[in-house]
Design an enzyme around this catalytic site. Structure first.
Site, PDB file in Angstrom:
ATOM      1  N   HIS A   1      43.038  43.337  34.060  1.00  0.00           N
ATOM      2  CA  HIS A   1      42.422  44.061  34.906  1.00  0.00           C
ATOM      3  C   HIS A   1      40.757  43.888  35.272  1.00  0.00           C
ATOM      4  O   HIS A   1      40.121  44.523  34.446  1.00  0.00           O
ATOM      5  CB  HIS A   1      42.875  45.370  35.460  1.00  0.00           C
TER       6      HIS A   1
ATOM      7  N   ARG B   1      39.812  51.255  44.972  1.00  0.00           N
ATOM      8  CA  ARG B   1      39.300  49.621  45.447  1.00  0.00           C
ATOM      9  C   ARG B   1      39.304  49.670  47.175  1.00  0.00           C
ATOM     10  O   ARG B   1      39.852  49.315  48.208  1.00  0.00           O
ATOM     11  CB  ARG B   1      39.381  48.329  45.203  1.00  0.00           C
TER      12      ARG B   1
END
Length: 624
Positions: free
Chosen positions: A258, A281
């Protein structure tokens, strides 16, 4: 007689692992009339599921319809297929995506969960990642199922039992190769439990020793010296047991890195890191390198973004402007409270800390706004949110780095969650798997929001299949031993119906057959245990008053006090048992942790699970 006792003991499903997959499986078995024994090696249930911070995917849900999001299972399937690439297994991806809407609505309806918000994460063509207005979704969802399971164990111990600190070490098989139970250690003894087995004990993203699964299958990632977001319990126990028992595994080289592990300025080299939710995000968060430049499509697949970070120079920062910060305010407040994110009054202040001119950030922001307006982002970003970016705005900013996060590889299963002897081979009778322990569902890359979904969808499928197979076996055993059996032809079939709210169990029998048999009560040889590790609630005691100054002196790992909701807790001995790991508490050693505690937990958690930690109440400060 011994035969009747054996049938009595076998008339339950054994679930190994108390995270969201195991809990979903256990609840489904109970819904279908079966009985459950749930074993978890940790002091508390929850596993990695409680750490999920972005939400759970669902296509075609009531929440989406209310928000006028025109998503569909077909669109979700295509997004997942694109992410899985050439390693897709269509039969598994179809179950995951077409059962996603019913899975979300099962959580909402059965457990009264708030999943009223949706976000678009990387790789998704629609906003479909559901979360509530407060607390992290993984914690909220998993705790709801856990609390209900505790209630059932208390109210109906003949139907459900739960043991924590119960480490399963071996699958038991009969002479034909059928799995008939498990061997486990509990309270210093080695014990056995008999019945069909559902493995839901997680992946191997913390199995990072030189002899671990990651080192064996991905030595290149071990060489990068990455941290992990996983708890130390994620060591691939279920995978190793299946391999030892002759079962098959798939895609063990597929380990997800990640891109946004949160770097703690006070401990930047920590081997376990908290995760910056991908929803940050999704709300418009922007990634920049050490020079203040963007280097990737922030909503690209996780392996793509991580790869771009390795091609560029850090430290890397995740920026949220004022509008994005307000949309996901709860997350920002939580990260700031943990010292993992900073608030800047302006982009100019951020540039000063980075040691770059403010004009550099202004240029980056103006380019980003232009790309959004003209649909010509050089990194291919198509979806922009919470614009415009301006150096005059305020920002929440975190330093981030790539981390081990998830393992797509695992035990080979079919669409009914039966464990297979090889990829696409025949099933191992009596053995099922769900959650991260099961491989092949996500191919090369898992989409954000599909981990919790995988747990619920395949947990429910595994529970339904195991209950059906158990009922079928009991029925086939006949009516000997007094009542409840059936004679003549009898069959039970489980049918998974993607896109509906059902896993259908069909029962059929001959004209002369008796009433269908239901699962016998679970063995009552041992009482249901409390998830806190079998300890009875401590008696109420008079609490002494303790000053904040005194609490502040107890600020080390071997002497750790914290203040929570006006109570003083000595958590020194509790640190190793804390589901979120010791570090989550040590950040507040000697201090008041009330705000951050209440973001994650219900007020009664301490009294319910760790009453022995309460040693006093906070003495009010003297007023002038």
């Amino acid at each position: 007689d011994s035969f009747a006792f054996k049938r009595h003991e076998m008339a339950r499903v054994i679930v190994v692992g108390g995270g969201l997959a195991g809990l979903s499986a256990a609840h489904t078995v109970l819904e279908r009339g079966g009985n459950v024994l749930l074993l978890d090696k940790n002091p508390f249930c929850g596993g990695n599921s409680t750490k999920a911070t972005s939400g759970i995917n669902g296509a075609g849900t009531a929440t989406q319809r209310s928000l006028k999001v025109e998503d569909s299972p077909e669109a979700f399937y295509e997004d997942s297929a694109h992410s899985a690439r050439d390693m897709i297994r269509p039969h598994l991806t179809r179950v995951l995506t077409y059962d996603s809407g019913p899975a979300v609505e099962w959580l909402q309806q059965k457990f009264n969960l708030d999943l009223s918000l949706v976000a678009r994460l990387g790789g998704h063509s629609y906003p479909r990642t559901h979360r509530g207005k407060e607390r992290f979704p993984g914690m909220t969802i998993t705790y709801a199922l856990m609390e209900r399971m505790e209630e059932i164990c208390s109210e109906s111990p003949e139907r459900a039992q739960l043991f924590n600190k119960a480490c399963v070490t071996k699958l038991l098989k009969d002479g034909s190769g059928k799995v008939i139970g498990v061997e486990y250690s509990h309270q210093g003894e080695t014990k056995q439990a008999h019945g069909p087995v559902i493995l839901a004990c997680g992946g191997y993203a913390a199995d990072l020793s030189p002899t671990g699964l990651v080192a064996k299958y991905r030595p290149d990632l071990i060489a990068k010296n990455l941290s992990t977001t996983n708890g130390e319990h994620c060591t691939g126990d279920g995978i190793k047991m299946v391999l030892e028992a002759g079962g098959g595994c798939v895609d063990l080289t597929q380990v997800q890195v990640h891109p946004t592990g949160l770097v703690d300025p006070a401990d930047p080299d920590a081997k376990v890191k908290f995760l910056a939710a991908e929803a940050l995000r999704g709300c418009g968060g922007v990634l920049i390198d050490k020079n203040g430049r963007r280097f990737a499509n922030e909503l690209g697949h996780r392996d793509y973004v991580s790869g771009k970070m390795w091609e560029n120079e850090g430290p890397f920062r995740l920026l949220l402007n004022g509008a994005a910060s307000r949309e996901i305010e709860w997350h920002c407040k939580h990260y700031v409270g943990r010292g993992l994110m900073k608030h800047f009054e302006s982009g100019k202040d951020l540039a000063k800390e980075m040691g770059i001119p403010a004009s550099r950030l202004r240029e980056t922001f103006e380019q980003y706004n232009s790309y959004a307006k003209n649909d010509n982002d050089p990194f291919g970003k198509k979806y922009f949110h919470n614009l415009p970016l301006s150096v005059d705005d305020y920002f929440h900013v975190a330093v981030v780095c790539p981390v081990f996060h998830y393992t797509m590889g695992g035990v080979a299963i079919d669409e009914a969650s039966r464990v297979l002897k090889s990829d696409g081979g025949e099933a191992m009778p009596g053995l099922y798997a769900a959650g991260e322990v099961a491989g092949g569902i996500h191919g090369v890359n898992r989409l954000g929001g599909s981990s919790l979904l995988d747990c619920v969808v395949f947990g429910r499928v595994a529970g339904a299949t195991a209950a059906s197979d158990l009922l079928n076996e009991l029925a086939q055993a006949g009516g000997g031993g007094g009542g409840g059996g059936v004679g003549g032809p009898f069959s039970v079939n489980t049918i998974v119906q993607p896109g509906t709210n059902k896993v259908v169990t069909e029962i059929s029998w001959g004209a002369n057959a008796g009433a269908s048999s239901t699962a016998a009560p679970a063995s009552s040889a041992a009482p249901a245990s409390a998830p806190a590790g079998d300890a009875a609630p401590a008696p109420k005691k008079e609490l002494r008053e303790i000053t904040a100054e005194e609490v502040a002196k107890h600020n080390k790992k071997d002497d750790c006090w914290v203040i929570v909701n006006g109570e003083v807790l000595d958590v020194t001995n509790f640190l190793p048992d804390h589901p979120g790991g010791p570090k989550a508490i040590l950040l507040f050693a000697g201090r008041d942790a009330t705000d951050e505690f209440n973001m994650l937990h219900k007020p009664d958690v301490v009294e319910k699970y760790a009453p022995e930690c309460i040693i006093g109440k906070l003495k009010p400060s003297a007023k002038l």
